[in-house]
Design a protein around this motif. Structure first.
Motif, PDB file in Angstrom:
ATOM      1  N   ASP A 744       0.880  -1.164  -0.023  1.00  0.00           N
ATOM      2  CA  ASP A 744      -0.089   0.142  -0.005  1.00  0.00           C
ATOM      3  C   ASP A 744       1.068   1.318   0.009  1.00  0.00           C
ATOM      4  OD1 ASP A 744      -2.290  -1.407  -0.262  1.00  0.00           O
ATOM      5  OD2 ASP A 744      -2.811  -1.011   1.937  1.00  0.00           O
ATOM      6  N   TYR A 771      -5.962  -2.176  -6.720  1.00  0.00           N
ATOM      7  CA  TYR A 771      -5.510  -1.093  -6.986  1.00  0.00           C
ATOM      8  C   TYR A 771      -5.859  -0.522  -8.569  1.00  0.00           C
ATOM      9  CZ  TYR A 771      -1.904  -1.816  -3.787  1.00  0.00           C
ATOM     10  OH  TYR A 771      -1.210  -2.327  -2.349  1.00  0.00           O
ATOM     11  N   ASN A 817      -7.282  -4.799   3.540  1.00  0.00           N
ATOM     12  CA  ASN A 817      -6.652  -3.481   4.015  1.00  0.00           C
ATOM     13  C   ASN A 817      -6.742  -3.398   5.413  1.00  0.00           C
ATOM     14  OD1 ASN A 817      -5.815  -2.944   1.577  1.00  0.00           O
ATOM     15  ND2 ASN A 817      -7.219  -1.141   0.975  1.00  0.00           N
TER      16      ASN A 817
END
Length: 1443
Positions: A744, A771, A817
Motif C-alpha cells: 500500500d 489498485y 486492508n
C-alpha cells in the motif's frame, strides 16, 4: 716493417679499446644523467634509439666471437715454448670494451642524451680500421680460411663495421649532430602513465631475455604481499579493448563467410611466427649438448696440431674443436643461448595467448549483450554454459597458442634427430627410427583415447557442479522434505561416472608414460648388430629427443581440437512465439496496469515492448515527441525487436542485484542526489532494513542478494527504477514479495504520488486488483493475447462479466486492508544486535594486533602448508602410499644403474682396445643392459599407475567426505557462508582430479631424485665438483625462496581476479533485460574490460615470474655443466679417469640443468594445490546436525502422525548458540485437523515457529509433542519425511516434472495428476510435450514465478501427510487462483492439520484458530471471530477495514 709483425698487429688492436675505456669511465662514474628527463619518469627505461635491438644482437655476437678469439689464443699459445700474452690479451681487453660500450649506451638511452654517443662512433671507427688492417696483413701472408684466427679477425672487422653503421643510423634518424634542428621524441604514453608496472615491452634486449626488470618486483613480494595495486595497469597494447578491436577489425575485413580462425590468425599471427622462430633456434641449439659430450669423451686422449706463421702458432678450426676445454665452454654458451631462446619463445607464445583470450572474452561479452532472452529461458544457453565458455574454452584457446610453436618445432626435431642418428649408427639408425615411426600411430591412438576420456570427464564434471549448485541452492527445501540424501546420491552417481572416466584417463596417461620410456629402448635394442657403448650412449639420448616431439604432437593436436570446438559457440538459436495478435497503446505520462492470471503473458508483454522477444511480424513505435504533445503513446502490434528507444527504468519480477553496495544498486551509476535518494528510500520503506545491515547502505550485497530477504531485494530493485530520471517506468509485479502494508505504501507514495508528479509513463504488472481504480488505462491479458483494454469504466461496459469477477476479488482484498501501523523493523535483521556488538569489540582488538598479524602472515607465506599434505596422504590409504614411494625409489636406482652399467661397459671396451690382443665380447654386457632396461620399463608403468590411482583415491575420499558434511551441515552454515565459497570448494576438484597433486608430487619427486642422483654421480666422478656446488646451491635456495612467495601470491591473485570476471558474466546474463532496458550496455562493457585487464595482468606477471625463475635456474644448470665438464676433463687428463665415467658425469650434469627449475616450479604448484586441500579439509570439519534420535526408525509407529495433534510446551529456540533466542517460552496446543493461521510483523517469529517443528533450529528448552511422541527423540530423517511444507520462495530443480513433484518415486501417475489438478496446473502440464516427463530447466526458468509456486503446492499435496505448513506460500499468485487454492486446501486437507503463515491477513480469516506473534512470543491465541470482537486486539487492528 712493423705491420708484418704479428705481435705489433695485436698491440695495434689495443688502441680503440683503451680509448673507449678512458673516455667513457669518467662519464659513467659521475652519473651525469641524473638531471635529465629521467626525473620525469619513474621507470628506468625510455624511448629506444633507432636500431636498438640490432645493436644488442650485434654486441652479443661480438662478445661470442671475442670469447672464441681468447680461447683460440690460449690454445695456440699452448704450442709455444714461452708465453705470448698478445695472443689473447687484446681480445680480453676487447671484451671489456664491448661490455663497457653496451653499458654506456644503455645509460645514455635511458637518460635520452644521444650527443654523448660520439665516443662510441669514434670507437667503432677505430676498431673497424685496426681489424681491417690486421685482416689484410694476414691475407698478404697467405694465412687463409684454414686458420681459425683469420676467420675470427674477418668476423670482428665485419661486426665493428656493422656497429659503426648502426651508430651512423642513429645520427641520421635522431639528427642530434651536424643538423640544425634535432628530432623531437616523446616517451611512450604507457611510460608517462605511472600506473604501468609491466615493463617487458619497454626494457632493453638483455633485460627482456633475462627478465632482469622483474628482480625488484619478486624480491619486494617478500616484504609485502602482491596485490592489484602492486602490479599496476596493463600497457595499452596488451589491454583487452586494444586486442578486441584488433580481432574485430580482422573479423570485419573478411569477405563472404567469416571464420574466427582466419581472424585470429590475421590479428595474432605475427608474434606467433616470432615465437616459432625462437623455438627453431632453441631446438637446433639443443642438439649441441649430446654432440659436445660425445666430442669431449672422444677427444680427451687425442693430440692437436698447429702451423707457425708471422712468428706465432696458428691452429685450424678442427684442431680448435678437438680441444675438450673448448668444447666445454662451447657447450656452456650453447646451453645459455638455447635456454634464453626457449624461454623467449614461451614468453611470446603465452603473451599472445593471453591477448587472444582477452579479445575472445570481450567478443563473447559483446555477443551476450545482443543475446535474445528467450534463448536463456528456453534452456538453449545456460549461465553455466556461458561461464564455462569464458572460463574453460577461452583458456583452451590460449594454451593452443602456447603449444603452437611445438607443432612447428617437432618436425625439425625429428628430422635433425634422424640425421644425427644416421651419422652415428649408419643405416641401422633408420631401422630404429622406423620402429619409432611404426609405434607413433599407437601413441596417437593412446592420445586420442586420452582426449576422449578427458572430454567426457569434463561433461560429467560440469553436470556434477550443476547438480551440486542446485543442491546448495535448494538445501533448505531438501532438508525440510528429508530429500537431501536423494540429491546427494544423485551427485554421487554423477561423480562415480566422472571417476570412471578419470580411471580410463589415468590408465591411458600411464600407458603413454610407459610408451615414452619403452620406445627409445626398443629402438636401441632393434639396432644391436654391434652395439658399442659409445653408440648406446649417444643413440639412447637421441632416441629420447625423438620420442618427446612425437608424444607432444598428439597432445598438441588435441588442444587444437579443443580450441576448434570453442568456435562452435558463436551462434545462438531461435525461440518460439509466446504472444500473438497484440495491438495495444500505452498513454504518455499516465499509469497503465496489466492484469491477468498466472502464465498469461503479462511479463512477456513488457519484454516485447523492451525489444527482448524475437520478432515474427509487426512493429513497436516509441513516439519521440515527449514534450511537444500532451500524450505520447507506445503502440505494440506484435512482439518484436525495435531498438530505437531511450532508457526505460525497469524492475523485473525476479529481483536482480549487482555485487555492490545497497547505495550503488539504487543509484545504478546515476549522479548522487541526496534529497531524491532519501525520498526514494522513504517511499520503498528501506530505512529500517538499512539500519539493520552491518555497514548501512554501504553494505555489499549481491550473489543474488545473499544476505537479504526476497522483499528487501524486490524493494531495492523498485527503488532503483524510481530513482532514475527516465520518461518510462516498467514495474513487473513489484508487490509479489511484499506484505500488505509495504504494498500500500509503495503504491500510494511511490507510484501514485512520486511518479505521477513527475509525469512519467508507468506500466505496472500486478495481481493486486484493489489498485485497478487508480489506473488510467488497463490491459487484461489471457493466454498470450489481449482480452480487453481501456479505462475501468470502458471495461465495465464492454466486459461486464470480467468486471464482476474483478469486483468480488477487489472486495475480498479490501477486507484485508489494514490501518496504518508504524513498525520498527520490516525484515528480520540478518545480524542480531549482539553479534554486531561483538563485531565492534573484535575490531578494536584487531587494530592492536595488526602489526603482529602482518609479520606472522609474511612468515606464514614463506612456509609450505605440510599439514594439508598429511591430510592428503591420510586420505590416500596405507596400501598405495608405500607402493608409490617404493616404486619411485626403485625406478630411479634402476635408471642410475643402467647408466653406470653403460659407463662400465664403455671403460671395458676402451681398455680392451688399448690392450688389443684379445677379442672383446659384448654379449654378456648387452644381456645385463637389456634386463635392466626391461625392468626399468615395467617400473615406469607401475609408478605411473600408482601415482594416478593415488590421486583418484584421495580425490574420491575427500569429495565424498565434503559432500556428506555439507549435506548434513546445519542451515546456519548456508546462511552465513556465501554460496560461491562452498561451490568453489567443489570445483577445487577440477584442479585435483586432473590428478594435479599426485602428478605434481610425482614430478617433484622425480626431478628431486634426478638432481640428487646427478649430483651424486658427478661428485663420484669428480669430487672437486662439490666445492663449486656450494655457491650454486646457495643461489638456488634464494631464487626458489623468493620465487615461491611471489608465485603463490600471483597465482592467488590470478584466481581471485578470475572470480569477479566470471561473476560479472553471470550477473550480466541474469540481469540482461534490466541492463538493456536502462541502456547501460556501455557501462557494463567497460566494467568487463576492467575485470579482464585485472585478470590478464596477473596472468602476465605470473608468466613473467615463471620465465624469471626458469632463466635463472637454467643458467645455474649451465654453470653446473661447465664446472662438471672442466673438472672431469682435468681429472681425466691428470689421473686417467675413464672416458665412460666422463660421459656419464656430463650426461647427468645436462640433466640437472633440465630439472632444476622443475623442482622449484613443482614446489610452488604443490603449495597452491595444498592450499586447496586445506580449504576443503576446513569445511570437512563442520559439525553436522544431530540426525540420530533416541528412537530407531523401526520404533516409530507405522503411519505416525495419524491425527496431526501438536502440543508445544514452553519452547525456546535460537538459530545458533552465539545468537539470542528467536522463540521465547512458546506454548500452544493444536488439535487434530485444526486449521491454524499465524500472523505478525516481519521478524516476529512466524517462520521460526514452523522451522522449530522440523528441528531446524537449536532448542534451548521445552518440548514439541506430536501425536504423543516428543519429536526430539525421533531420528531427524524420519521426522522431516512425515510433514509437508510450502516455502515462500518457489524452488524447482532441473529434471522432469515428475521428478520435481516426487523425487522419492513413491507416487503413482494418478496421484501426481490429482495433485496437479488441485494446484490448477493440469491444463499447463497437459499442453507440454511429454506431460509429466516434460523437462524443467535450471531453477524452473521455463515457468512463470506464479506457476513455480503452484508446482511447490502440488509437491506438498503429493506427500499427503497429516500436517501441512504453508509459509507465505501464495505471495506471487494472482487473487483468482489464490481464492480457488484456499478452497481446495480446505477441502483436500479437510481432515488434516494445516498451519498457515500469512502475508495477507484475509487468507487466515477462515481458520479455526489464529495465533498472533510478536518478538518471538505468542501475543494472542484464539478463534478469529473472538479476536475480531475484541476491539483492542492486535488481530482486529490488522483486519479492521480502512474506511
Amino acid at each position: 716493417g712493423l705491420l708484418n709483425n704479428g705481435c705489433f698487429l695485436d698491440a695495434l688492436g689495443l688502441v680503440p679499446h683503451v680509448f673507449l675505456l678512458f673516455s667513457t669511465f669518467p662519464i659513467l662514474f659521475i652519473g651525469w644523467g641524473s638531471q635529465s628527463s629521467k626525473v620525469h619518469i619513474h621507470h628506468s627505461t625510455w624511448l629506444h634509439f633507432p636500431g636498438h635491438n640490432l645493436r644488442w644482437l650485434l654486441t652479443v655476437v661480438l662478445l661470442f666471437v671475442l670469447v672464441c678469439e681468447i680461447a683460440e689464443g690460449i690454445v695456440s699459445d699452448g704450442f709455444n715454448q714461452s708465453r705470448h700474452l698478445h695472443l689473447y690479451m687484446p681480445a680480453g681487453l676487447g671484451m671489456l670494451a664491448a661490455i663497457t660500450s653496451i653499458v654506456y649506451y644503455h645509460n645514455i638511452e635511458t637518460s635520452n642524451f644521444p650527443k654523448l654517443l660520439i665516443a662510441l662512433l669514434i670507437y667503432w671507427t677505430l676498431a673497424f680500421i685496426t681489424k681491417t688492417i690486421k685482416f689484410v696483413k694476414y691475407d698478404d701472408h697467405g694465412i687463409g680460411l684454414m686458420q681459425l684466427r683469420f676467420c675470427i679477425t674477418g668476423l670482428l672487422a665485419l661486426l665493428y663495421g656493422l656497429l659503426l653503421g648502426v651508430e651512423v643510423n642513429v645520427i641520421l634518424r635522431r639528427r642530434y649532430m651536424w643538423f640544425p634542428c634535432p628530432t623531437e621524441v616523446k616517451p611512450p604514453d604507457d611510460l608517462q602513465d605511472l600506473g604501468v608496472r609491466f615493463l617487458q615491452p619497454f626494457v632493453n634486449l638483455l633485460s627482456k631475455s633475462t627478465y632482469w626488470w622483474m628482480n625488484t618486483f619478486i624480491t619486494s613480494a617478500h616484504k609485502r604481499p602482491i596485490d592489484l595495486k602492486t602490479i599496476g595497469k596493463l600497457p595499452i597494447s596488451m589491454r583487452a579493448l586494444t586486442n578486441f578491436q584488433r580481432l574485430r577489425k580482422a573479423f570485419d575485413a573478411q569477405a563472404g563467410s567469416r571464420w574466427i580462425w582466419l581472424a585470429l590468425r590475421q590479428a595474432f599471427g605475427r608474434p606467433l611466427v616470432l615465437s616459432i622462430t625462437f623455438r627453431f633456434i632453441a631446438d637446433l641449439l639443443g642438439f649441441a649438448g649430446p654432440l659436445c659430450i660425445s666430442g669431449i669423451v672422444h677427444h680427451i686422449s687425442s693430440d692437436n696440431h698447429s702451423v707457425k706463421l708471422l712468428g706465432v702458432h696458428f691452429i685450424s678450426s678442427e684442431a680448435f674443436l678437438a680441444n675438450a676445454y673448448v668444447l666445454a665452454v662451447l657447450l656452456f654458451l650453447a646451453l645459455l643461448l638455447q635456454r634464453t631462446f626457449l624461454q623467449a619463445s614461451y614468453y611470446v607464445a603465452i603473451e599472445t595467448g593471453i591477448k587472444l583470450r582477452a579479445a575472445i572474452q570481450t567478443k563473447i561479452y559483446h555477443k551476450i549483450m545482443r543475446l535474445c532472452t528467450s534463448n536463456m529461458s528456453m534452456g538453449d544457453m545456460t549461465t553455466a554454459q556461458i561461464c564455462s565458455l569464458v572460463a574453460r574454452d577461452t583458456n583452451h584457446l590460449m594454451w593452443f597458442f602456447f603449444l603452437c610453436p611445438n607443432l612447428w618445432a617437432m618436425p625439425v626435431q625429428i628430422v635433425m634427430g634422424v640425421l644425427l642418428l644416421y651419422s652415428l649408427l649408419g643405416v641401422s639408425a633408420l631401422i630404429g627410427a622406423t620402429v619409432i615411426v611404426i609405434l607413433a600411430p599407437l601413441q596417437y591412438f593412446v592420445a586420442t583415447r586420452l582426449s576422449r576420456a578427458q572430454k567426457s570427464t569434463l561433461e560429467y564434471t560440469s553436470e556434477r557442479l550443476k547438480k551440486t549448485n542446485e543442491l546448495l541452492r535448494g538445501i533448505k527445501l531438501l532438508k525440510l522434505y528429508a530429500w537431501e540424501h536423494i540429491f546427494r546420491s544423485s551427485v554421487e552417481e554423477t561423480r562415480r561416472q566422472e571417476l570412471r572416466n578419470l580411471r580410463t584417463f589415468a590408465l591411458y596417461t600411464s600407458l603413454s608414460i610407459f610408451m615414452n620410456a619403452a620406445i627409445p629402448i626398443a629402438a636401441v635394442l632393434t639396432v644391436n648388430f654391434d652395439l658399442s657403448p659409445a653408440v648406446a650412449f649417444g643413440s639412447l639420448s637421441l632416441f629420447h629427443i625423438l620420442v618427446t616431439p612425437l608424444f607432444l604432437l598428439s597432445s598438441v593436436l588435441h588442444s587444437t581440437v579443443k580450441a576448434l570446438i570453442v568456435n562452435g559457440y558463436f551462434t545462438w538459436t531461435q525461440g518460439c512465439p509466446t504472444l500473438s495478435n497484440i495491438d495495444i497503446k500505452v498513454p504518455f505520462g499516465q499509469l497503465t496496469m496489466i492484469v491477468g492470471q498466472v502464465g498469461c503473458g503479462k511479463s512477456s508483454l513488457l519484454l516485447a515492448a523492451l525489444g527482448e522477444m524475437q520478432k515474427i511480424s509487426g512493429n513497436i513505435t516509441w513516439n519521440k515527441a515527449q514534450y511537444m504533445s500532451g500524450r505520447q503513446s507506445l503502440n505494440i502490434l506484435t512482439a518484436c525487436v525495435f531498438r530505437k528507444r531511450g532508457s526505460v527504468a525497469y524492475a523485473s519480477q525476479r529481483p536482480w542485484l549487482l555485487n555492490a553496495t545497497v547505495e550503488e544498486n539504487i543509484l545504478f551509476d546515476m549522479a548522487p542526489n541526496e534529497k531524491r535518494y532519501k525520498e526514494v528510500i522513504e517511499v520503498c520503506q528501506l530505512q529500517p532494513d538499512i539500519d539493520t545491515l552491518p555497514q548501512g547502505d554501504q553494505t555489499v550485497i549481491g550473489e543474488r542478494g545473499i544476505i537479504l530477504s526476497g522483499g528487501q531485494r524486490q524493494r531495492i530493485c523498485v527503488a532503483r527504477a524510481l530513482y532514475q530520471h527516465t520518461n518510462v517506468v516498467f514495474l513487473d509485479d513489484p508487490f509479489s514479495a511484499l506484505d500488505i502494508h509495504l504494498s500500500d505504501h509503495l503504491m500510494r507514495e511511490g507510484i501514485l504520488k512520486l511518479l505521477r508528479q513527475e509525469k512519467r509513463t508507468v506500466v505496472l504488472v500486478t495481481h493486486k486488483l484493489q489498485y485497478l481504480p487508480h489506473a488510467d488505462w488497463i490491459i487484461a491479458m489471457r493466454d498470450g493475447t489481449v482480452q480487453t483494454q481501456g479505462t475501468l469504466k470502458d471495461i465495465q461496459c464492454a466486459e461486464p462479466e470480467l468486471f464482476e469477477q474483478w469486483r468480488t476479488l477487489m472486495n475480498r482484498q479490501d477486507k484485508e486492508n489494514t490501518t496504518e501501523l508504524k513498525r520498527k523493523s520490516f525484515r528480520r535483521p540478518m545480524y542480531s544486535t549482539d553479534t554486531l556488538a561483538t563485531e565492534d569489540e573484535d575490531e578494536d582488538s584487531t587494530t592492536s594486533t595488526d602489526e603482529d598479524s602482518l609479520r606472522a602472515e609474511l612468515r606464514h607465506r614463506t612456509t609450505i602448508p605440510w599439514s594439508s599434505f598429511a591430510t592428503y596422504l591420510r586420505a590416500a590409504g596405507l596400501l598405495l602410499l608405500p607402493l608409490l614411494v617404493l616404486s619411485q625409489l626403485t625406478k630411479h636406482s634402476l635408471m642410475v644403474a643402467i647408466d653406470f652399467w653403460l659407463a662400465h661397459w664403455t671403460s671395458r671396451v676402451i681398455a680392451a682396445q688399448i690392450e688389443s690382443d684379445c677379442e672383446f665380447s659384448h654379449s654378456s654386457y648387452l644381456q645385463v643392459f637389456c634386463g635392466l632396461c626391461a625392468l626399468g620399463i615395467v617400473l615406469c608403468l607401475v609408478t605411473s599407475l600408482a601415482v594416478e590411482w593415488t590421486g583418484l583415491r584421495v580425490s574420491r575420499e575427500l569429495h565424498c567426505s565434503l559432500l556428506r558434511t555439507i549435506v548434513l551441515a546445519p542451515m546456519r552454515l548456508f546462511e552465513t557462508t556465501p554460496l560461491g565459497n562452498i561451490l568453489n570448494r567443489f570445483s577445487c576438484w577440477n584442479r585435483m582430479d586432473g590428478c594435479h597433486i599426485p602428478v605434481t608430487l610425482e614430478c617433484l619427486s622425480r626431478s628431486t631424485l634426478l638432481c640428487v642422483s646427478a649430483v651424486g654421480v658427478i661428485s663420484y666422478v669428480t669430487p672437486l665438483f662439490l666445492f663449486a656446488l656450494l655457491p650454486l646451491a646457495v643461489a638456488c635456495y634464494f631464487i626458489q625462496k623468493y620465487f615461491r612467495v611471489a608465485s603463490r601470491d600471483l597465482q592467488q591473485l590470478e584466481d581471485s581476479t578470475e572470480m569477479p570476471l566470471l561473476s560479472h558474466y553471470s550477473q550480466t546474463i541474469e540481469g540482461l533485460t534490466t541492463i538493456r532496458a536502462f541502456r547501460h550496455e556501455q557501462r557494463f562493457k567497460k566494467k568487463l574490460l576492467e575485470h579482464t585487464d585485472a585478470n590478464n595482468i596477473s596472468s602476465l606477471f605470473l608468466m613473467a615470474a615463471n620465465r624469471w625463475l626458469e632463466v635463472r635456474m637454467e643458467y645455474i644448470g649451465a654453470f653446473v655443466v661447465l664446472i662438471a665438464a672442466v673438472a672431469s676433463i682435468s681429472n681425466a687428463l691428470c689421473s686417467q679417469l675413464s672416458a665412460g665415467l666422463v660421459g656419464l658425469g656430463l650426461t647427468y650434469a645436462l640433466m640437472v640443468s633440465n630439472y632444476l627449475n622443475w623442482i622449484v616450479r613443482n614446489l610452488a604448484d604443490m603449495e597452491v594445490h595444498l592450499g586447496c586441500v586445506k580449504r576443503v579439509s576446513g569445511l570437512i570439519h563442520t559439525q553436522p546436525e544431530s540426525y540420530d534420535g533416541l528412537m530407531t526408525p523401526a520404533q516409530v509407529p507405522a503411519g505416525w502422525p495419524k491425527y496431526g495433534e501438536i502440543q508445544i510446551k514452553n519452547l525456546s529456540v535460537r538459530y545458533d548458540s552465539s545468537l539470542k533466542p528467536v522463540l521465547r517460552h512458546v506454548s500452544a496446543h493444536i488439535r487434530p485437523g485444526q486449521k491454524v493461521g499465524i500472523c505478525g510483523r516481519t521478524g516476529s517469529g512466524k517462520s521460526s515457529f514452523s522451522l522449530a517443528l522440523f528441528r531446524m533450529l537449536d532448542t534451548i528448552e521445552g518440548n514439541r509433542i506430536i501425536d504423543g511422541i516428543d519429536i526430539a527423540k525421533l531420528p531427524l530423517q524420519t521426522l522431516r519425511s512425515k510433514f509437508s511444507i510450502i516455502l515462500q520462495d518457489p524452488i524447482l530443480f532441473s529434471g522432469t516434472i515428475r521428478f520435481n513433484l516426487d523425487p522419492e518415486r513413491k507416487a503413482t501417475d494418478q496421484m501426481l495428476w490429482e495433485a496437479l489438478e488441485i494446484a490448477q496446473l493440469m491444463p499447463v502440464v497437459k499442453a507440454l510435450p511429454g506431460g509429466l516427463d516434460a523437462m524443467v530447466t535450471e531453477g524452473g526458468e521455463n515457468f512463470s514465478q506464479g506457476q513455480r509456486q503452484l508446482f511447490c503446492l502440488a509437491r506438498a499435496f503429493v506427500r499427503k501427510s497429516s500436517i501441512l505448513i504453508m509459509d507465505e506460500a501464495t505471495a506471487s499468485i494472482d487473487m483468482a487462483t489464490e481464492s480457488i487454492l484456499q478452497k481446495v486446501v480446505m477441502t483436500a486437507f479437510a481432515d488434516r492439520t494445516v498451519v498457515t503463515i500469512a502475508h495477507r491477513v484475509h487468507t487466515i480469516l477462515g481458520s479455526d484458530v489464529v495465533i498472533v506473534m510478536k518478538h518471538g512470543a505468542i501475543l494472542e491465541y484464539d478463534e478469529p471471530d473472538v479476536l475480531l470482537e475484541q476491539k483492542d486486539s492486535v488481530f482486529s487492528a490488522f483486519v479492521r477495514a480502512d474506511k
